[in-house]
Design a protein around this motif. Structure first.
Motif, PDB file in Angstrom:
ATOM      1  N   GLY A  10       0.807  -1.212   0.000  1.00  0.00           N
ATOM      2  CA  GLY A  10       0.000   0.000   0.000  1.00  0.00           C
ATOM      3  C   GLY A  10       0.839   1.261   0.000  1.00  0.00           C
ATOM      4  N   TYR A  11       1.932   1.222   0.755  1.00  0.00           N
ATOM      5  CA  TYR A  11       2.788   2.415   0.811  1.00  0.00           C
ATOM      6  C   TYR A  11       3.441   2.691  -0.541  1.00  0.00           C
ATOM      7  CZ  TYR A  11       6.591   5.568   1.872  1.00  0.00           C
ATOM      8  OH  TYR A  11       7.463   6.638   1.832  1.00  0.00           O
TER       9      TYR A  11
ATOM     10  N   VAL B 241      -5.443   5.160   2.485  1.00  0.00           N
ATOM     11  CA  VAL B 241      -5.273   6.216   3.482  1.00  0.00           C
ATOM     12  C   VAL B 241      -3.912   6.030   4.138  1.00  0.00           C
ATOM     13  CG1 VAL B 241      -6.174   7.268   5.582  1.00  0.00           C
ATOM     14  CG2 VAL B 241      -7.757   6.292   3.896  1.00  0.00           C
ATOM     15  N   LEU B 242      -3.093   7.066   4.079  1.00  0.00           N
ATOM     16  CA  LEU B 242      -1.746   7.031   4.648  1.00  0.00           C
ATOM     17  C   LEU B 242      -1.620   8.095   5.722  1.00  0.00           C
ATOM     18  CD1 LEU B 242       1.278   6.121   4.618  1.00  0.00           C
ATOM     19  CD2 LEU B 242       1.639   7.853   2.846  1.00  0.00           C
TER      20      LEU B 242
ATOM     21  N   THR C 232      -2.593  13.252   7.021  1.00  0.00           N
ATOM     22  CA  THR C 232      -3.347  12.145   6.434  1.00  0.00           C
ATOM     23  C   THR C 232      -3.478  12.360   4.929  1.00  0.00           C
ATOM     24  OG1 THR C 232      -4.611  11.798   8.469  1.00  0.00           O
ATOM     25  CG2 THR C 232      -5.514  10.862   6.434  1.00  0.00           C
ATOM     26  N   GLU C 233      -3.067  11.374   4.164  1.00  0.00           N
ATOM     27  CA  GLU C 233      -3.182  11.427   2.708  1.00  0.00           C
ATOM     28  C   GLU C 233      -4.233  10.431   2.241  1.00  0.00           C
ATOM     29  OE1 GLU C 233       0.452  10.853   0.594  1.00  0.00           O
ATOM     30  OE2 GLU C 233       1.638  12.073   1.976  1.00  0.00           O
TER      31      GLU C 233
ATOM     32  N   GLY D 270      -7.439  -0.180   8.504  1.00  0.00           N
ATOM     33  CA  GLY D 270      -6.899  -0.465   7.192  1.00  0.00           C
ATOM     34  C   GLY D 270      -6.015   0.621   6.630  1.00  0.00           C
ATOM     35  N   GLU D 271      -5.758   1.665   7.418  1.00  0.00           N
ATOM     36  CA  GLU D 271      -4.890   2.733   6.957  1.00  0.00           C
ATOM     37  C   GLU D 271      -3.420   2.337   7.104  1.00  0.00           C
ATOM     38  OE1 GLU D 271      -5.330   3.702  11.389  1.00  0.00           O
ATOM     39  OE2 GLU D 271      -6.361   2.561   9.818  1.00  0.00           O
ATOM     40  N   ILE D 272      -2.566   2.963   6.323  1.00  0.00           N
ATOM     41  CA  ILE D 272      -1.129   2.713   6.389  1.00  0.00           C
ATOM     42  C   ILE D 272      -0.513   3.756   7.302  1.00  0.00           C
ATOM     43  CG2 ILE D 272       1.004   2.559   5.057  1.00  0.00           C
ATOM     44  CD1 ILE D 272      -1.001   2.009   2.620  1.00  0.00           C
ATOM     45  N   VAL D 273       0.159   3.302   8.339  1.00  0.00           N
ATOM     46  CA  VAL D 273       0.721   4.201   9.344  1.00  0.00           C
ATOM     47  C   VAL D 273       2.235   4.242   9.178  1.00  0.00           C
ATOM     48  CG1 VAL D 273       0.916   4.722  11.798  1.00  0.00           C
ATOM     49  CG2 VAL D 273      -1.158   3.611  10.913  1.00  0.00           C
ATOM     50  N   GLU D 274       2.751   5.404   8.884  1.00  0.00           N
ATOM     51  CA  GLU D 274       4.190   5.592   8.745  1.00  0.00           C
ATOM     52  C   GLU D 274       4.786   5.864  10.125  1.00  0.00           C
ATOM     53  OE1 GLU D 274       6.704   7.928   5.370  1.00  0.00           O
ATOM     54  OE2 GLU D 274       5.575   9.218   6.748  1.00  0.00           O
TER      55      GLU D 274
END
Length: 307
Positions: free
Chosen positions: A13-14, A44-45, A52-53, A135-139
């Motif tokens: 996803g990233y 969603v990142l 938030t992107e 389900g979001e991608i967390v950096e």
């Protein structure tokens, strides 16, 4: 070039979202429930800076695939490899290469047996992300690099074309001359750090501050080095120096995604990252008692999750 990203999780996803932002032609192969979510909300990142992107994502399921892709980026956990290969097979045509970004080496045997040496690349991903509850991608740190290269001498898609497809998308993209060496280098480091922190149930700094901790960490790393060297892939001095600093650290709370998964009750890649190193050591006549202990620990944990 048409790109299929298999998996829209923390890794796929990233990097897939970066490729979409760069204007590349990208589809995401996901399960039906995930496809519905992506079609509705996109990827969603959450960045490490707290922003938030929202990135539009073109989701497809296995039933919708056609063999019209140039590059298939495989970014799933190792325990999902068998299912992912079955799902993505319909996307692989006569001019398609599969570029996996899994840890360890075992998956290369699976992929080359299924698709042939000329349709499989090796790959290494370096990123600090995880998948959130929604389900979001967390950096969780600033790192993003893909390294890749063909396994055979005559791939059906030339390395320069693959590099062109992945380069200039907001992360470091590097074409490797010897991708197997790059993969072994990462495996030695990741397996050592993961085995240490999972077995001790603590980040590396806390382990090394404990009585005997530094000696234990050094011993684990030495076993991995011995296996890699016996296999014909001794890590470079650069990797050794980097690993020595991280694995010998006494201050930072450095760990791995496997440690995160273990301490949060999720499935772990114990067999692929740790168990396969034990197996290769046994085949090469290299003793790995500390890695054997770590593998037993991870196997017992995994069995407990299934009870």
């Amino acid at each position: 070039m048409r790109i299929l990203v298999v998996g829209a999780g923390a890794v796929g996803g990233y990097f897939g979202s970066r490729l979409v932002r760069a204007g590349r032609d990208v589809d995401f192969l996901v399960r039906p429930a995930r496809a519905e979510l992506l079609r509705d909300k996109g990827l969603v990142l959450r960045t490490v800076e707290g922003e938030t992107e929202h990135v539009p994502a073109r989701a497809v399921t296995a039933a919708e695939l056609t063999p019209e892709y140039d590059v298939v980026l495989l970014a799933v956990k190792s325990y999902g490899l068998e299912g992912a290969v079955a799902d993505l097979t319909a996307a692989v045509g006569p001019r398609t290469v599969v570029v996996p970004f899994l840890n360890g080496m075992r998956h290369l045997d699976v992929l080359t047996e299924r698709f042939g040496l000329d349709r499989v690349y090796g790959g290494v991903s370096m990123v600090m992300t995880r998948l959130g509850e929604a389900g979001e991608i967390v950096e969780v740190g600033k790192m993003g690099e893909l390294v890749y290269g063909p396994l055979g001498e005559d791939p059906v898609v030339e390395p320069e074309r693959v590099h062109e497809a992945l380069d200039g998308a907001g992360f470091t993209a590097r074409l490797a001359r010897d991708i197997r060496q790059e993969m072994w280098d990462k495996w030695v480091f990741l397996a050592s750090l993961g085995a240490i922190t999972c077995l001790m149930r603590a980040p590396i700094g806390r382990v090394n501050r404990a009585p005997g901790g530094s000696e234990f960490s050094a011993g684990m790393f030495a076993e991995a080095l011995a296996v890699a060297t016996a296999a014909g892939f001794p890590p470079s001095e650069r990797i050794r120096d980097f690993a020595d600093k991280v694995i010998g650290d006494t201050e930072r709370d450095t760990s791995t995604s496997m440690y995160w998964d273990l301490t949060h009750g999720h499935p772990v890649e114990g067999d692929h990252i740790v168990g396969d190193l034990v197996t290769r050591g046994r085949e090469l006549g290299v003793p790995t008692p500390l890695f054997c202990l770590a593998h037993t620990h991870l196997s017992a944990y995994s069995a407990g999750r299934q009870d």
